[in-house]
Every structure is written in structure tokens, then in C-alpha cells.
Design a protein around this motif. Structure first.
Motif, PDB file in Angstrom:
ATOM      1  N   THR B 127       0.846  -1.192   0.000  1.00  0.00           N
ATOM      2  CA  THR B 127       0.000   0.000   0.000  1.00  0.00           C
ATOM      3  C   THR B 127       0.878   1.237   0.000  1.00  0.00           C
ATOM      4  N   GLU B 131      -2.970   4.798   2.068  1.00  0.00           N
ATOM      5  CA  GLU B 131      -3.857   3.788   1.492  1.00  0.00           C
ATOM      6  C   GLU B 131      -4.025   2.634   2.472  1.00  0.00           C
ATOM      7  N   GLN B 132      -5.231   2.088   2.524  1.00  0.00           N
ATOM      8  CA  GLN B 132      -5.463   0.866   3.295  1.00  0.00           C
ATOM      9  C   GLN B 132      -6.029  -0.171   2.359  1.00  0.00           C
ATOM     10  N   ARG B 133      -5.676  -1.422   2.592  1.00  0.00           N
ATOM     11  CA  ARG B 133      -6.124  -2.408   1.640  1.00  0.00           C
ATOM     12  C   ARG B 133      -6.452  -3.716   2.340  1.00  0.00           C
ATOM     13  N   ARG B 134      -7.533  -4.331   1.883  1.00  0.00           N
ATOM     14  CA  ARG B 134      -7.954  -5.614   2.447  1.00  0.00           C
ATOM     15  C   ARG B 134      -7.670  -6.677   1.391  1.00  0.00           C
ATOM     16  N   VAL B 144      -5.371  -7.110   6.431  1.00  0.00           N
ATOM     17  CA  VAL B 144      -5.602  -5.693   6.202  1.00  0.00           C
ATOM     18  C   VAL B 144      -4.243  -4.997   6.276  1.00  0.00           C
ATOM     19  N   ASN B 146      -2.151  -1.762   6.494  1.00  0.00           N
ATOM     20  CA  ASN B 146      -2.280  -0.354   6.843  1.00  0.00           C
ATOM     21  C   ASN B 146      -1.444   0.499   5.873  1.00  0.00           C
ATOM     22  N   THR B 147      -1.475   1.776   6.103  1.00  0.00           N
ATOM     23  CA  THR B 147      -0.751   2.700   5.225  1.00  0.00           C
ATOM     24  C   THR B 147       0.736   2.359   5.113  1.00  0.00           C
ATOM     25  N   SER B 149       2.585  -0.062   3.744  1.00  0.00           N
ATOM     26  CA  SER B 149       2.983  -1.391   4.186  1.00  0.00           C
ATOM     27  C   SER B 149       3.232  -2.280   2.980  1.00  0.00           C
TER      28      SER B 149
END
Lengths: 172, 366
Positions: B127, B131-134, B144, B146-147, B149
Motif C-alpha cells: 500500500t 492507502e489501506q487495503r484488504r 488488512v 495499513n498505510t 505497508s
């Protein structure tokens, strides 16, 4: 001596207006602060003005940075010497510490001496250091360093010729 | 009076042989106990021509710098300076002698020359800042990120392995229904790698730079400091079991930066000192060999980039991520022998391009 020919002068002027900003930020990266960078950038142009050779305008930035590099080295050498000088003073007993204004004079002289010594071969430097600040005579130096008198005299002569070249120009 | 004569010669026009004579006299008279006959011969010489007199005046003037400083102080100060300088040279040489430097300098360079943190280069999922992403993996595991990462996942083997390269993640392990029996789930975090200070430095590279920059104000300066710290760590025997490596690294960087600001002594060795100025009389060969830290990093980065893909992967995984060779082999699906070979070739390539360039540089300077 101060007569710079007009073409040369305008070439330097162009160099200044086009690249001074770049040079200063280049120097800031090398030196880590803006004040020193501004000082050295100024010195670069002073050096250019006092030179007899033509300004090479084909690769102005390479040209400037080559000169600047030499000055940056001088700058760090000077800093190192200042540091060593302060260390030396710190170890002196209070009554022997020189006054602030003579300290500055000493430092200037040391910078000049250091510049000379730096370019000498180690053996020559060692002999010269015995002769100059310490005041030993050639036979005494020969005994201390375990070399012949003729060698010591040759070393001292080399050092003096080198000093001469540095101060008055000419190649030795 | 001799000043008036000097005008006649105007500037630098004293012939070299006259200067030599003056120097010889100085050696005889100033640095030796001169005999009476010597002195007489000298006054003859001095009177013989105005050029001689001027040459003598100049040679005597050379010694005035020395006369200004009390001898003991001058010697002490010059010796201190010489000591500081030789320290800087020695430590630098020792560092370069270490074979491994290529790898580590490359690691630092990789970070320095990339805008994006290099951890992402190898990540399966990453990410950007903010941005966060699953992500749902094949085995049902939900992550998940985190920003800022990056993770990589390997679900092929006997165990499920998630490696956090950077930043932070939240994990909800899945049931692993595809496998015959539920496989163990392994999470490797940066902290595991931080057993070694060097790995910690590589991992926290950007953070350290930021830290130094915040305190000392300049990005280029910060990079130099962290690079120095890197070399310093290399030189020492590897320290393990440091409780909070980042804190120690910060401390070292901080001290180093303070040192630098004060003395600037070590710094000089990193500066490109090839000086082509005509008025530089004799730059010592030692200085000629110095390339700037940035140049070295650039060289190495270019060398790494020039490697074929597979070789580069092996190099980065092993040298930068410090993954054991066996793991590299497993990850890339090649034999350990192949990893060894690729690694050897990569190191060779890096070293060669490093040395080749350096030689070329010196030649150019002459």
C-alpha cells in the motif's frame, strides 16, 4: 594584475547568473549548511576572476563543480585543523592559553603551514617539521631521523622549494 | 630597498636556478651552523645581483608563517590534525576491504536512490502512504494492510508464510481448506530480522534518514550520516541481541551527526577529492582514489539494476533481505546450487563494475 579582459569578464558573469543557484545548492549538499555553501560559492567565483586561464564554457557545471570541489576540500581541511587547534588549546594550562586575537593569527598561519605540509612526502614533511617549528639544525635532524646529513638537507631544500612554488608560483 | 628592486622583476620572473641557489643558501645558513667561509661566499652571492637578493628575500619570507606560531602549539595542533585524518582514512580502508561491503552499500544505495521504499519492490501486496487495503488469500486468510505497508506471501510449502516487509498488518487466519491438513501459519515480521543491527538499518533506512534530517536539517547530509553508520556497523563485529535496534541506530546516527557537525573530519574522506585544478601541486594518490559516497551508491545501484532478473532477485533476497540461501532457493523455485552460482556472479559483477569505474576515474583525473 587586476586587468581581466572584458570577454572573460562577461563569460564569468553569464556563468554566475546561470549557475550560481545550482552551485550553491550543490555545495549545500556537500557541506550540510547554507552559510558555508554561500561562502564557498562566492570563493569559486573569486577564484575564477583571479585566474588567467579562459573560462571553459562547454560544460559550465562540471567546470564550476571541479573548482568548488577543491575549495570544499580546503574548507574541510580548515575545519579539521580548527578542531585540532581547539583540542590543543583545551589541553593547555590556563596561563598559557593565547589571547583570542593571537589565536586567530595562529590559526591562519597554521592553515598556511598545513597546506604546504599536506603536499609533501611523509619523510620530507617529518624532516621539515623538525626544522621549522621545532628549530632543529640539519645535523640534529639527521640524528633524530637516522638518515644522512645530505638526505636531510635535500629534504629541507625540497620543502622550501615547494613552499616557494606555492607562495610565488612557478613549478618545482 | 629590496622591495624597490623587486618591481624590476615583476611577479614570478625569478629564474628557477636562482631560486634553487637561494634555497641552498637557506639550508646552509638557517638550518646548519654555517662556517665563516660559507658566510663570506654567501655575501658575495647576495651582492652579485639584484635578482639574487630578491630571491633571498622571498625564501626568507617563506618562513614567516612558522615564526608566527609558538612551536610547541604548532606541532601539537598539526599532530592532532594528522591523527584525526589518519583515523578517518584507516577506518574507511578497513571498511572497503570487507568483501561484504558491496552488498550492504548496495542495500543502502538501493534505498537512497529510489523514491519508493525498496521493500515494495519485492512485495506481493503493498500500500502507498494513506492507502489501506484488504486482501483475501487463497487459504481464506484475510489481511488488512495499513498505510505504507508491504507483505509477501508464500502458501505453497508445508507452512503458510507471510512476511511483513514494511509497515503493519492485521491478520485473520483462514481455515486452509484446500490443504489436506491445516498447515501451520507463520508470520515473519521486521522485528525478527532486527536481530542483526545491519538488517535493522536496512529495514529502517528511510526512517533513520528522516530522523537525522529532522534534527539536522538536510537530506543529503542525513543520507551521508546513515551511510557512515552503515559502514561503522560493518566494521564492528556483528552485535546481536540488541533489545531495541532502532533506538541504538538512532543514537549512533545522532552521535555521528554531532561529530560531523563539530569536526567534519570523517566527512572529508567521502568527498570526491579528485582535484584537476592546475594550481593543485600534488594531490596525493590516496585522495585520488576517493569517490564520493553518492557516486559509490550510484555505481552499485546501476550495477544491481544491470543484473539479469533472476540474478537480481537472488541478490536482493539474500543480500538485502538477508534471507538464507536455502529460503531464497525455495522462494524462487530453484536449487540452492543455482542460488549460490547466481549470487557469486552477482557479487562479481558488482565488484567488477565498481573497480572498473574507479580505475577509469583515476585515469581520467590524470
Amino acid at each position: 594584475m587586476s586587468s581581466v579582459d572584458p570577454a572573460q569578464h562577461s563569460a564569468i558573469q553569464t556563468l554566475y547568473s546561470d549557475h550560481h543557484g545550482w552551485l550553491q545548492s550543490w555545495l549545500r549538499r556537500k557541506l550540510g549548511n547554507a552559510f558555508d555553501a554561500a561562502d564557498v560559492a562566492q570563493d569559486v567565483f573569486i577564484k575564477l576572476l583571479s585566474r588567467q586561464t579562459r573560462v571553459d564554457a562547454r560544460a559550465p557545471r562540471a567546470y564550476l563543480s571541479t573548482i568548488a570541489r577543491g575549495l570544499v576540500i580546503d574548507h574541510w581541511r580548515r575545519r579539521e585543523l580548527e578542531q585540532a587547534w581547539l583540542e590543543t588549546l583545551a589541553h593547555l594550562p590556563a596561563p598559557e592559553v593565547p589571547s583570542p586575537e593571537s589565536r586567530l593569527v595562529f590559526l591562519e598561519a597554521l592553515v598556511a603551514i598545513d597546506k604546504v605540509l599536506d603536499e609533501l612526502k611523509p619523510a620530507v614533511r617529518q624532516a621539515f617539521l623538525c626544522a621549522q617549528p621545532e628549530g632543529l639544525t640539519c645535523p640534529q635532524i639527521a640524528v633524530r631521523l637516522g638518515v644522512s646529513l645530505a638526505t636531510v638537507e635535500r629534504y629541507i631544500a625540497t620543502a622550501l622549494r615547494h613552499c616557494y612554488a606555492l607562495r610565488f608560483g612557478g613549478d618545482v | 630597498m629590496s622591495d624597490a628592486k623587486a618591481i624590476l622583476f615583476d611577479g614570478n620572473s625569478i629564474p628557477a636556478d636562482v631560486v634553487d641557489q637561494a634555497v641552498d643558501w637557506a639550508v646552509k645558513l638557517n638550518f646548519n651552523a654555517a662556517s665563516a667561509s660559507h658566510r663570506d661566499a654567501f655575501s658575495e652571492w647576495l651582492k652579485a645581483s639584484a635578482i639574487n637578493a630578491e630571491a633571498w628575500r622571498r625564501v626568507q619570507a617563506l618562513q614567516s608563517d612558522f615564526a608566527k606560531v609558538p612551536p610547541r602549539l604548532a606541532i601539537d595542533a598539526l599532530q592532532n590534525a594528522a591523527l584525526n585524518r589518519s583515523d578517518a582514512t584507516l577506518s574507511r580502508r578497513r571498511a572497503l576491504q570487507m568483501l561484504g561491503l558491496v552488498g550492504v552499500a548496495a542495500a543502502a544505495g538501493w534505498g537512497a536512490c529510489r523514491q519508493a521504499p525498496w521493500q515494495r519492490l519485492l512485495a506481493d501486496v503493498s500500500t502507498r502512504v494513506g492507502e489501506q487495503r484488504r486482501v483475501r488469500l487463497d487459504d481464506g486468510t484475510e489481511l488488512v494492510l495499513n498505510t505504507d505497508s508491504a507483505i509477501s506471501a508464500d502458501l505453497r510449502g508445508e507452512r503458510r508464510l507471510i512476511a511483513v516487509r514494511r509497515g503493519e498488518i492485521q491478520v485473520t487466519t483462514g481455515a486452509d481448506n484446500h490443504a489436506s491438513a491445516s498447515r501451520p501459519f507463520w508470520l515473519s515480521t521486521p522485528f525478527e530480522a532486527e536481530r542483526s543491527l545491519l538488517a535493522a538499518l536496512v529495514h529502517h533506512y528511510d526512517e533513520l534518514i528522516d530522523y537525522v534530517r529532522r534534527h539536522f536539517g538536510d537530506r543529503g547530509f542525513a543520507r551521508d550520516i546513515v551511510h557512515d553508520v552503515c559502514v561503522q556497523i560493518m566494521e564492528r563485529t556483528e552485535q546481536t541481541g540488541v533489545r531495541i535496534p532502532l533506538a541504538l541506530l538512532r543514537r549512533i546516527s545522532h552521535d555521528k551527526a554531532v561529530d560531523r557537525c563539530r569536526g567534519e573530519a570523517t566527512r572529508r574522506r567521502w568527498i570526491d577529492v579528485v582535484d584537476t585544478l592546475p594550481d593543485a601541486v600534488c594531490p596525493s594518490s590516496d585522495l585520488l582514489r576517493g569517490l564520493t559516497a553518492e557516486q559509490e551508491l550510484e555505481l552499485l545501484t546501476r550495477a544491481i539494476e544491470a543484473l539479469p532478473l533472476r540474478r537480481r532477485q537472488v541478490f536482493i533476497l539474500n543480500k538485502i533481505h538477508q534471507l538464507p540461501q536455502a529460503d531464497v532457493a525455495a522462494r524462487l523455485g530453484i536449487s540452492v546450487k543455482m542460488v549460490e552460482k547466481q549470487l557469486r556472479l552477482a557479487m562479481l559483477h558488482c565488484r567488477e563494475s565498481f573497480e572498473g569505474e574507479e580505475l577509469g576515474y583515476v585515469r581520467f583525473a590524470k
